[in-house]
Design a protein around this motif. Sequence first.
Motif, short mmCIF file in Angstrom:
data_model
loop_
_atom_site.label_atom_id
_atom_site.label_comp_id
_atom_site.label_asym_id
_atom_site.label_seq_id
_atom_site.Cartn_x
_atom_site.Cartn_y
_atom_site.Cartn_z
N ASP A 194 0.84 -1.20 0.00
CA ASP A 194 0.00 0.00 0.00
C ASP A 194 0.87 1.25 0.00
OD1 ASP A 194 -2.51 -1.39 0.20
OD2 ASP A 194 -2.11 -1.66 2.35
N LEU A 195 1.88 1.26 0.87
CA LEU A 195 2.77 2.42 0.93
C LEU A 195 3.51 2.63 -0.38
CD1 LEU A 195 4.29 1.95 4.50
CD2 LEU A 195 2.50 3.56 3.79
N GLU A 196 3.98 1.54 -0.98
CA GLU A 196 4.70 1.65 -2.25
C GLU A 196 3.78 2.14 -3.36
OE1 GLU A 196 7.98 2.02 -4.45
OE2 GLU A 196 7.90 1.57 -2.33
N TRP A 197 2.54 1.64 -3.38
CA TRP A 197 1.58 2.07 -4.39
C TRP A 197 1.32 3.56 -4.28
CZ3 TRP A 197 -3.22 4.32 -4.83
CH2 TRP A 197 -3.84 4.21 -6.08
N PHE A 198 1.06 4.04 -3.05
CA PHE A 198 0.82 5.46 -2.85
C PHE A 198 2.06 6.29 -3.19
CE2 PHE A 198 -2.93 4.19 -0.41
CZ PHE A 198 -3.86 5.09 -0.93
N ALA A 199 3.24 5.80 -2.83
CA ALA A 199 4.48 6.51 -3.16
C ALA A 199 4.64 6.64 -4.67
CB ALA A 199 5.68 5.81 -2.54
N ASP A 200 4.35 5.57 -5.40
CA ASP A 200 4.44 5.61 -6.86
C ASP A 200 3.44 6.59 -7.47
OD1 ASP A 200 6.51 3.76 -6.98
OD2 ASP A 200 5.19 2.06 -7.41
N VAL A 201 2.19 6.50 -7.03
CA VAL A 201 1.13 7.34 -7.59
C VAL A 201 1.35 8.81 -7.23
CG1 VAL A 201 -1.35 7.86 -7.45
CG2 VAL A 201 -0.59 5.50 -7.75
N LEU A 202 1.59 9.08 -5.96
CA LEU A 202 1.74 10.47 -5.52
C LEU A 202 3.10 11.05 -5.93
CD1 LEU A 202 0.04 10.06 -2.04
CD2 LEU A 202 -0.91 11.18 -4.08
N GLY A 203 4.09 10.18 -6.08
CA GLY A 203 5.39 10.65 -6.54
C GLY A 203 5.35 11.22 -7.94
#
Length: 128
Positions: free
Chosen positions: A66-75
């Motif tokens: 979840d954290l990695e997904w959000f980091a990718d999307v928001l990054g």
Amino acid sequence: MREPEKKTIDGVTFEVTPLGYAVGRKAFVRLTKAVGPALAEAAQGSEEGSMSAALERLVSSVEDSDLEWFADVLGKTTRFSTDGSKWPFLSEANRETLFSGRIFLFFQWLAFALEVNFSDFLSFLRSV
């Protein structure tokens, strides 16, 4: 579309552009599935036991994926600067460099990026 928002955290200035509708909707659904059980637990009362149970539920329901997904999307919608001259996007490689040894900075940026994208929902939660 809303304008980007800037915030300086620990000497790094982040500029977050809100997500578009389609990706924002997907992010909202993922966010509520990840933190929803903890929010429900917290809503049951403000006693110390229920708050610690909510925190326990949050820790057990949020996965690294979840954290990695959000980091990718928001990054992809976040630019950053340490000196005001360069403003690269917060790509995976840049996250690795910027947050290495500064994991709390990662969580502060993530909280800011979520606030930029879901401020209306977060305001609603604070009022309940």
